[in-house]
Design a protein around this motif. Structure first.
Motif, short mmCIF file in Angstrom:
data_model
loop_
_atom_site.label_atom_id
_atom_site.label_comp_id
_atom_site.label_asym_id
_atom_site.label_seq_id
_atom_site.Cartn_x
_atom_site.Cartn_y
_atom_site.Cartn_z
N VAL A 196 0.85 -1.21 0.00
CA VAL A 196 0.00 0.00 0.00
C VAL A 196 0.87 1.25 0.00
CG1 VAL A 196 -1.61 1.37 1.38
CG2 VAL A 196 -2.03 -1.08 1.02
N ARG A 197 1.91 1.26 0.83
CA ARG A 197 2.81 2.43 0.88
C ARG A 197 3.50 2.64 -0.46
NH1 ARG A 197 3.94 0.42 6.16
NH2 ARG A 197 5.84 -0.61 5.43
N MET A 198 3.97 1.56 -1.09
CA MET A 198 4.63 1.70 -2.39
C MET A 198 3.69 2.27 -3.43
SD MET A 198 6.89 -1.81 -2.72
CE MET A 198 7.53 -1.36 -4.33
N ILE A 199 2.46 1.79 -3.44
CA ILE A 199 1.48 2.26 -4.43
C ILE A 199 1.13 3.72 -4.18
CG2 ILE A 199 -0.91 1.98 -5.22
CD1 ILE A 199 -0.56 -1.05 -4.59
N ASP A 200 0.92 4.07 -2.94
CA ASP A 200 0.55 5.46 -2.62
C ASP A 200 1.70 6.43 -2.94
OD1 ASP A 200 -1.92 4.65 -1.80
OD2 ASP A 200 -1.47 4.75 0.36
N ASP A 201 2.92 5.98 -2.81
CA ASP A 201 4.08 6.84 -3.08
C ASP A 201 4.37 7.00 -4.57
OD1 ASP A 201 4.44 7.19 -0.38
OD2 ASP A 201 6.06 5.71 -0.20
N ALA A 202 3.86 6.10 -5.39
CA ALA A 202 4.16 6.14 -6.82
C ALA A 202 3.20 7.08 -7.55
CB ALA A 202 4.06 4.74 -7.41
N GLU A 203 3.74 7.80 -8.51
CA GLU A 203 2.90 8.69 -9.32
C GLU A 203 2.29 7.94 -10.50
OE1 GLU A 203 3.32 12.79 -12.00
OE2 GLU A 203 4.96 12.14 -10.68
N ARG A 204 3.08 7.05 -11.10
CA ARG A 204 2.63 6.32 -12.30
C ARG A 204 2.75 4.82 -12.02
NH1 ARG A 204 6.35 9.97 -13.73
NH2 ARG A 204 7.88 8.33 -14.19
N VAL A 205 1.62 4.11 -12.03
CA VAL A 205 1.59 2.68 -11.74
C VAL A 205 1.08 1.94 -12.98
CG1 VAL A 205 0.66 0.85 -10.27
CG2 VAL A 205 1.13 3.12 -9.31
N THR A 206 1.73 0.84 -13.32
CA THR A 206 1.27 -0.03 -14.41
C THR A 206 1.04 -1.43 -13.85
OG1 THR A 206 2.38 1.18 -16.18
CG2 THR A 206 1.91 -1.14 -16.59
N LEU A 207 -0.05 -2.07 -14.29
CA LEU A 207 -0.34 -3.45 -13.93
C LEU A 207 -0.02 -4.34 -15.12
CD1 LEU A 207 -3.90 -3.02 -12.30
CD2 LEU A 207 -1.64 -2.51 -11.33
N PHE A 208 0.71 -5.43 -14.86
CA PHE A 208 1.00 -6.41 -15.91
C PHE A 208 0.51 -7.76 -15.41
CE2 PHE A 208 3.69 -9.37 -18.33
CZ PHE A 208 3.38 -8.94 -19.62
N CYS A 209 -0.46 -8.34 -16.11
CA CYS A 209 -1.23 -9.47 -15.58
C CYS A 209 -1.04 -10.74 -16.39
CB CYS A 209 -2.72 -9.11 -15.57
SG CYS A 209 -3.11 -7.63 -14.60
N GLY A 210 -1.09 -11.87 -15.68
CA GLY A 210 -0.98 -13.18 -16.32
C GLY A 210 -2.17 -14.06 -15.99
N SER A 211 -2.00 -15.35 -16.20
CA SER A 211 -3.11 -16.29 -16.02
C SER A 211 -3.54 -16.41 -14.56
CB SER A 211 -2.72 -17.67 -16.56
OG SER A 211 -1.60 -18.19 -15.87
N GLY A 212 -2.71 -15.95 -13.65
CA GLY A 212 -3.08 -15.97 -12.24
C GLY A 212 -4.21 -15.02 -11.91
N THR A 213 -4.61 -14.19 -12.86
CA THR A 213 -5.74 -13.28 -12.63
C THR A 213 -7.06 -13.92 -13.07
OG1 THR A 213 -5.36 -12.20 -14.78
CG2 THR A 213 -4.35 -11.18 -12.84
N ALA A 214 -7.05 -15.18 -13.42
CA ALA A 214 -8.30 -15.88 -13.74
C ALA A 214 -9.27 -15.74 -12.57
CB ALA A 214 -8.03 -17.36 -14.03
N GLY A 215 -10.48 -15.31 -12.86
CA GLY A 215 -11.47 -15.11 -11.82
C GLY A 215 -11.36 -13.80 -11.09
N ALA A 216 -10.40 -12.95 -11.48
CA ALA A 216 -10.18 -11.68 -10.78
C ALA A 216 -10.37 -10.48 -11.69
CB ALA A 216 -8.77 -11.65 -10.17
#
Length: 580
Positions: A196-216
């Motif tokens: 949470v702290r890392m995300i809040d401190d970052a200005e630009r966030v990118t998500l890179f997703c694989g098969s583990g996001t099945a159902g999400a």
């Protein structure tokens, strides 16, 4: 009541674990098991022509259903044929139980006819591989194997001599409960706090997703919306992430497209979610990276991590969403969405130039028409090689379609066997095998399995008379292509000789009618499409080491063709970008 033998007890336990069929080829050491299946109403023996097909089919069934599937091979050469398909299932995290029958127990270690040691041979492609040497071992050992396959996601192998299978089973003990599904895994509070702290401190966030996001899917979209984050994906993540995604910036890798590469390199924080994307040449080395994965052994093995988070993608995101601060600025997201749309606009022009008149037929055109005509809940099985390219760029996921292939193991000849396993799960569901001529001919004997079991699989054969991806690798390395040409028959005529509906397509205007007829046909069908072997346009400046292992950025290689309906989605997303 007659006393059970070990084979009957073995089959009983499999059915209690949810196994509905056993794929394989019969043989002497396997005969007691096959006979037990014959007499059991809850399980079916699926006779294939090659054990490699049996393993691929079981792996595909497991991927489609999420449940344990099974295959079997007789002693020596019989079970050795399973190994390639088992490697694929294991690397795909598909729960598969393989029975490797063994020579007579009294002869093991004495160089007997067909002797091998499957309990040792299969260790590298399984979580568990053990030999049953006594009837008293069987119930507990099989239970342990099942729980390894289901609990850890992958292959378990049980080796059993035919004479042991034929012996009386031990007295029936109390039936032990079996693990048949996996739990979700939530990260610890400390890891959640740090992320949470890392995300809040970052200005630009990118998500890179694989098969583990099945159902999400819903959680990823809500998370991306709160962070104003572009969302890229690996090939195995395509079917779970690309659809209904207003933050989509495409796919990274040799087969990639769009702005995924740029989005992962121009952010402050890259979140790898449920992906074991193997090509670290595509991953940045100058931005902070956090990785979320349910398999702890995957964490950090592709790139240097600033934070490793052990957890299920959906459960982890559910923990994060209420806690992270919503970001106000869309500047980074909107810039990546525009880059994505511009990139797709650039490559689509080659595809649209007289493609409906081009002879030999552009394979991109075939894939685009197939995407339009296939059912909304179709299962596509995809051969390794150029068919991966066409599926990655043209088959549109929607949350109901499935796209499976040998995406981690990279084996040839996987599409037809996988289609067999997928079709057995539901004979009414449309299953389309996107086969290359090289892969199809490698295991062409199992085309007869479609006939034998009356499976309505539709084989769309991309027939360029070449091993196209291998030829590309040679050309990029500066080598003249050699040994890649295939001298092929009229596959439609071969299909007709096998008793299957077959049609050959040599002109673009014939394609729609041929696919319509194949899809309408109630049984198996094959559409042999003669495609252009020169479909790739290669830029002049590419180093050989860039293409090794597919480690080549999409921004550095141009595939002659567009990206189908993905351009429409990118344009739609771009329209949502607020104007000043």
């Amino acid at each position: 009541m007659a006393k059970q033998n070990v084979a009957e007890q073995f089959v009983d336990i499999l059915t209690r674990a949810g196994v509905e069929r056993l794929y394989g080829v019969v043989g002497d050491s396997l005969n007691p098991i096959v006979d037990a299946v014959r007499r059991h109403s809850g399980i079916e023996w699926v006779h294939v022509r090659h054990e490699e097909t049996a393993a691929f089919a079981a792996g595909a069934e497991a991927q489609i259903t999420g449940k344990l599937a099974a295959c079997a091979g007789s002693c020596g050469p019989g079970n050795l044929h399973l190994i390639n398909g088992l490697y694929d299932a294991h690397r795909s995290m598909a729960p598969v139980l393989a029975l490797a029958s063994q020579i007579p127990s009294s002869e093991i270690g004495l160089g007997f006819f067909q002797e091998t040691h499957p309990d040792q041979l299969f260790r590298e492609c399984s979580h568990y591989s053990e030999l049953i040497s006594s009837p008293k071992q069987m119930p507990r050992l099989l239970q342990t194997a099942i729980q390894h396959a289901v609990g850890q996601g992958g292959v378990s192998v049980v080796s059993m001599p035919g004479d042991i299978a034929d012996e009386p089973a031990p007295e029936r003990a109390a039936e032990t409960a079996l693990v048949t599904s996996r739990p979700t895994v939530r990260p610890g509070d400390e890891e959640i706090d740090r992320l949470v702290r890392m995300i809040d401190d970052a200005e630009r966030v990118t998500l890179f997703c694989g098969s583990g996001t099945a159902g999400a899917h819903a959680e990823v979209m809500e998370f991306a919306g709160k962070l104003k984050a572009p969302v890229g994906h690996a090939l195995r993540g395509k079917e779970f992430i690309q659809y209904d995604n207003p933050y989509d910036v495409g796919m990274s890798g040799l087969l990639g497209y769009g702005a995924a590469y740029e989005a992962t390199h121009e952010c402050d924080l890259l979140l790898l979610i449920g992906t074991d994307f193997p090509y670290n040449a595509f991953l940045p080395n100058d931005v902070k990276i956090a990785q979320i994965d349910v398999r702890p052994e995957h964490l950090g093995r592709r790139s240097k991590l600033d934070l490793a988070v052990w957890g299920d993608a959906r459960e982890t995101l559910r923990c994060l969403i209420p806690r992270v601060k919503e970001k106000k600025s869309r500047r980074f997201l909107d810039r990546m969405l525009k880059k994505h749309a511009d990139a797709l606009e650039g490559v689509v022009k080659a595809y649209t130039r007289k493609v409906d008149k081009h002879v030999p037929i552009h394979p991109e055109y075939v894939a685009a028409v197939l995407d339009e005509m296939a059912d909304d809940d179709a299962v596509f099985t995809v051969d390794t090689g150029m068919c991966n390219v066409w599926a990655a760029r043209y088959i549109s996921p929607n949350g109901r379609r499935r796209i499976i292939g040998s995406f981690s193991h990279g084996s040839m000849a996987n599409a037809l066997p996988m289609a067999i396993g997928a079709q057995f799960t539901d004979r009414r569901r449309q299953v389309v095998s996107m086969s290359g001529d090289g892969g199809f001919t490698m295991l062409m004997g199992d085309f007869l399995t479609l006939v034998q079991h009356d499976l309505p699989v539709k084989v769309v054969l991309f027939n360029n008379s070449s091993l196209g991806m291998v030829e590309l690798e040679m050309l990029v390395a500066g080598l003249p292509s050699h040994g890649v040409a295939n001298k092929n028959p009229d596959f439609a005529a071969v299909a007709e000789a096998c008793g299957v509906f077959g049609v050959r397509v040599e002109k673009p205007k014939e394609l729609t009618g041929a696919l319509k007829a194949a899809f309408k046909h109630k049984g198996p069908a094959l559409v042999d499409v003669v495609t252009d072997p020169n479909a790739l346009s290669i830029p002049p400046k590419i180093s050989a080491d860039m293409v090794t292992g597919f480690a080549l950025s999409a921004s550095k290689i141009v595939l002659d063709g567009g990206v189908g309906r993905m351009l429409q989605m990118a344009r739609s997303n771009l329209r949502n970008v607020p104007r000043p």
